[in-house]
Design a protein around this motif. Sequence first.
Motif, short mmCIF file in Angstrom:
data_model
loop_
_atom_site.label_atom_id
_atom_site.label_comp_id
_atom_site.label_asym_id
_atom_site.label_seq_id
_atom_site.Cartn_x
_atom_site.Cartn_y
_atom_site.Cartn_z
N ALA A 23 -11.39 1.25 10.59
CA ALA A 23 -10.22 1.83 10.01
C ALA A 23 -9.76 0.70 9.10
O ALA A 23 -9.69 -0.32 9.20
N LYS A 75 -8.36 10.01 8.21
CA LYS A 75 -8.16 9.13 9.16
C LYS A 75 -8.29 7.54 8.57
O LYS A 75 -8.00 6.57 9.18
N THR A 77 -11.17 6.17 7.90
CA THR A 77 -12.15 5.52 8.88
C THR A 77 -13.58 5.90 8.49
O THR A 77 -13.69 7.01 8.08
#
Length: 116
Positions: A23, A75, A77
């Motif tokens: 992340a 996200k 990510t």
Amino acid sequence: QVQLVESGGGLVQPGGSLRLSCAASGIIFSNYAMGWYRQAPGKQREVVATITSGGSLNYAESVKGRFTISRDNAKNTVYLQMNSLKPEDTAVYYCNADHWTRSPYWGQGTQVTVSS
């Protein structure tokens, strides 16, 4: 402040699977090429897989057909799906964010151990 936080490492038996996540925060994620690298004890850090901002993929020969890198820009990510794991995949896995305008960012790493 830029942060890359890896997760998903652990101990797995040969032939098993793990999914690593990284992340990112503090960067415009979609503008960066993202990568996974690994470093085994006594060895140099090596590239495992990369994905560009446009989605182009590249893999080390040793993981082709077993590992899959992907990204979710919504996200922030990047993922590494690792299947058919082997003892030689044992290493600390690092996330990398790269942009041509500066030196790359690195995460702290997550340990992957493949052992019976």
